[in-house]
Design an enzyme around this catalytic site. Structure first.
Site, PDB file in Angstrom:
ATOM      1  N   THR A   7       0.846  -1.195   0.000  1.00 34.79           N
ATOM      2  CA  THR A   7       0.000   0.000   0.000  1.00 34.79           C
ATOM      3  C   THR A   7       0.876   1.239   0.000  1.00 34.79           C
ATOM      4  O   THR A   7       1.988   1.225   0.538  1.00 34.79           O
ATOM      5  CB  THR A   7      -0.946   0.034   1.221  1.00 34.79           C
ATOM      6  OG1 THR A   7      -1.787   1.188   1.141  1.00 34.79           O
ATOM      7  CG2 THR A   7      -0.169   0.100   2.533  1.00 34.79           C
ATOM      8  N   GLU A  41      -2.657   0.415 -11.613  1.00 30.03           N
ATOM      9  CA  GLU A  41      -3.895   0.891 -12.221  1.00 30.03           C
ATOM     10  C   GLU A  41      -5.037  -0.008 -11.757  1.00 30.03           C
ATOM     11  O   GLU A  41      -5.040  -1.210 -12.033  1.00 30.03           O
ATOM     12  CB  GLU A  41      -3.789   0.863 -13.751  1.00 30.03           C
ATOM     13  CG  GLU A  41      -4.969   1.528 -14.438  1.00 30.03           C
ATOM     14  CD  GLU A  41      -4.793   1.609 -15.943  1.00 30.03           C
ATOM     15  OE1 GLU A  41      -5.746   2.051 -16.616  1.00 30.03           O
ATOM     16  OE2 GLU A  41      -3.719   1.231 -16.446  1.00 30.03           O
ATOM     17  N   ASP A  70      -8.207  -3.276  -0.628  1.00 28.59           N
ATOM     18  CA  ASP A  70      -8.955  -2.274  -1.381  1.00 28.59           C
ATOM     19  C   ASP A  70     -10.256  -2.060  -0.629  1.00 28.59           C
ATOM     20  O   ASP A  70     -10.917  -3.026  -0.230  1.00 28.59           O
ATOM     21  CB  ASP A  70      -9.238  -2.711  -2.822  1.00 28.59           C
ATOM     22  CG  ASP A  70      -9.699  -1.519  -3.663  1.00 28.59           C
ATOM     23  OD1 ASP A  70      -8.965  -0.523  -3.726  1.00 28.59           O
ATOM     24  OD2 ASP A  70     -10.798  -1.593  -4.233  1.00 28.59           O
ATOM     25  N   SER A  71     -10.582  -0.817  -0.392  1.00 28.37           N
ATOM     26  CA  SER A  71     -11.723  -0.548   0.462  1.00 28.37           C
ATOM     27  C   SER A  71     -12.424   0.722   0.024  1.00 28.37           C
ATOM     28  O   SER A  71     -11.899   1.513  -0.754  1.00 28.37           O
ATOM     29  CB  SER A  71     -11.268  -0.424   1.927  1.00 28.37           C
ATOM     30  OG  SER A  71     -10.218   0.524   2.048  1.00 28.37           O
ATOM     31  N   PHE A 153      -9.342   8.717   8.614  1.00 28.92           N
ATOM     32  CA  PHE A 153      -9.000   9.294   7.316  1.00 28.92           C
ATOM     33  C   PHE A 153     -10.133   8.996   6.363  1.00 28.92           C
ATOM     34  O   PHE A 153     -11.110   8.327   6.713  1.00 28.92           O
ATOM     35  CB  PHE A 153      -7.669   8.735   6.801  1.00 28.92           C
ATOM     36  CG  PHE A 153      -7.674   7.241   6.576  1.00 28.92           C
ATOM     37  CD1 PHE A 153      -7.802   6.722   5.297  1.00 28.92           C
ATOM     38  CD2 PHE A 153      -7.538   6.364   7.638  1.00 28.92           C
ATOM     39  CE1 PHE A 153      -7.800   5.345   5.079  1.00 28.92           C
ATOM     40  CE2 PHE A 153      -7.534   4.976   7.429  1.00 28.92           C
ATOM     41  CZ  PHE A 153      -7.670   4.473   6.142  1.00 28.92           C
ATOM     42  N   GLY A 154     -10.030   9.477   5.139  1.00 32.23           N
ATOM     43  CA  GLY A 154     -11.064   9.213   4.146  1.00 32.23           C
ATOM     44  C   GLY A 154     -12.420   9.734   4.583  1.00 32.23           C
ATOM     45  O   GLY A 154     -12.568  10.897   4.978  1.00 32.23           O
ATOM     46  N   TYR A 155     -13.406   8.861   4.548  1.00 33.67           N
ATOM     47  CA  TYR A 155     -14.785   9.247   4.896  1.00 33.67           C
ATOM     48  C   TYR A 155     -15.088   9.060   6.388  1.00 33.67           C
ATOM     49  O   TYR A 155     -16.243   9.195   6.798  1.00 33.67           O
ATOM     50  CB  TYR A 155     -15.782   8.427   4.063  1.00 33.67           C
ATOM     51  CG  TYR A 155     -15.662   8.653   2.580  1.00 33.67           C
ATOM     52  CD1 TYR A 155     -16.331   9.714   1.954  1.00 33.67           C
ATOM     53  CD2 TYR A 155     -14.870   7.827   1.787  1.00 33.67           C
ATOM     54  CE1 TYR A 155     -16.212   9.926   0.590  1.00 33.67           C
ATOM     55  CE2 TYR A 155     -14.746   8.039   0.416  1.00 33.67           C
ATOM     56  CZ  TYR A 155     -15.414   9.085  -0.170  1.00 33.67           C
ATOM     57  OH  TYR A 155     -15.303   9.308  -1.518  1.00 33.67           O
ATOM     58  N   ARG A 180     -12.079  -2.971   8.072  1.00 34.27           N
ATOM     59  CA  ARG A 180     -10.730  -3.514   7.916  1.00 34.27           C
ATOM     60  C   ARG A 180     -10.394  -4.465   9.054  1.00 34.27           C
ATOM     61  O   ARG A 180      -9.757  -5.505   8.845  1.00 34.27           O
ATOM     62  CB  ARG A 180      -9.707  -2.379   7.823  1.00 34.27           C
ATOM     63  CG  ARG A 180      -8.328  -2.832   7.356  1.00 34.27           C
ATOM     64  CD  ARG A 180      -7.466  -1.660   6.907  1.00 34.27           C
ATOM     65  NE  ARG A 180      -7.998  -1.080   5.689  1.00 34.27           N
ATOM     66  CZ  ARG A 180      -8.565   0.138   5.629  1.00 34.27           C
ATOM     67  NH1 ARG A 180      -8.654   0.896   6.702  1.00 34.27           N
ATOM     68  NH2 ARG A 180      -9.028   0.597   4.487  1.00 34.27           N
TER      69      ARG A 180
END
Length: 199
Positions: A7, A41, A70-71, A153-155, A180
C-alpha cells in the site's frame, strides 16, 4: 512469518500493522524497499479484484507473501457509490476533504433514515507458489450530515458506525468493529487453511 503490505496509503498501513503485528506476523512495507512500488492501475470492477491487482504488484516487487487492501464506502441511496471509486470520487487528484464535500452534496436533503451505508474492505493475499485468496469485511452504519472528529482518514468524519463516528473512535474501538478489522480477522482464519503453523 513475514508479510509485505502493498500500500502507498500511510493510514491503511498503520491500521494493517496495528492488527497484524499483535497476531504474531512480521510485516514490511514500501519504506523498507530500496525504491518505491510502481503505481497500480485499479482496473478491477470489485474491491476484491483491485486488492488482488495490488497484491500481485507487491509480490512482483518483493517475492514475499503479499497482503493488499482495497476498500471504500458504499451508500445505499447512491446505488453503492462511491464504492470502488471512493479514493477518487471527486477526481483523480482528489483529497479527503474534496471527497467528503462531494458526498455531502450528493446526499443533500436526504433524510437520516435513507443515508444508510457500509464500509467495505477486501484483503487479498498472494503466495510465492501461486496460491491466492481474498476475504471481505464490512461495517454498516449511515452517513452524517456534517463532518466531525479528528481521527481516521477518508470518509471517517462522515461515517457513523454502531458505536459512533469513525473519526471519533480510539484506534482500539475502531479496530474492534471496522470493516478492515473484520476483514483482517477473516484473513487470519483463512490463512490457517494455507499455512500449517500460524501464530
Amino acid at each position: 512469518m513475514k508479510f509485505f503490505i502493498a500500500t502507498k496509503n500511510h493510514h491503511k498501513l498503520v491500521e494493517l500493522e496495528r492488527i497484524l503485528i499483535p497476531m504474531g506476523f512480521e510485516v514490511i512495507s514500501e519504506i523498507d524497499l530500496p525504491e518505491p512500488l510502481p503505481e497500480v492501475e485499479e482496473t478491477g470492477t470489485t474491491f476484491e479484484e483491485n486488492a488482488l491487482l495490488k497484491a500481485h504488484s507487491g509480490y512482483a516487487a518483493t517475492g514475499l507473501i503479499t497482503v493488499a487492501d482495497d476498500s471504500g464506502l458504499s451508500v445505499d441511496v447512491l446505488d453503492g457509490a462511491p464504492g470502488i471509486y471512493s479514493a477518487r470520487y471527486s477526481g483523480e487528484n482528489a483529497n479527503d476533504v474534496d471527497n467528503n464535500e462531494k458526498l455531502l452534496n450528493a446526499l443533500k436533503n436526504v433524510p437520516k433514515e435513507k443515508r444508510t451505508a457500509k464500509f467495505v474492505s477486501a484483503i487479498a493475499c498472494v503466495f510465492p507458489d501461486g496460491r491466492e485468496f481474498t476475504v471481505r469485511g464490512e461495517c454498516s452504519g449511515y452517513v452524517a450530515d456534517h463532518m466531525s472528529g479528528n481521527g481516521g482518514f477518508g470518509y471517517d468524519p462522515l461515517f457513523i458506525s454502531p458505536i459512533g463516528c469513525y473519526a471519533e473512535l480510539t484506534p482500539e474501538q475502531k479496530d474492534s468493529i471496522s470493516h478492515r478489522g473484520n476483514a483482517l480477522r477473516a484473513f487470519k482464519e483463512e490463512l490457517k487453511k494455507y499455512i500449517s503453523e500460524v501464530k
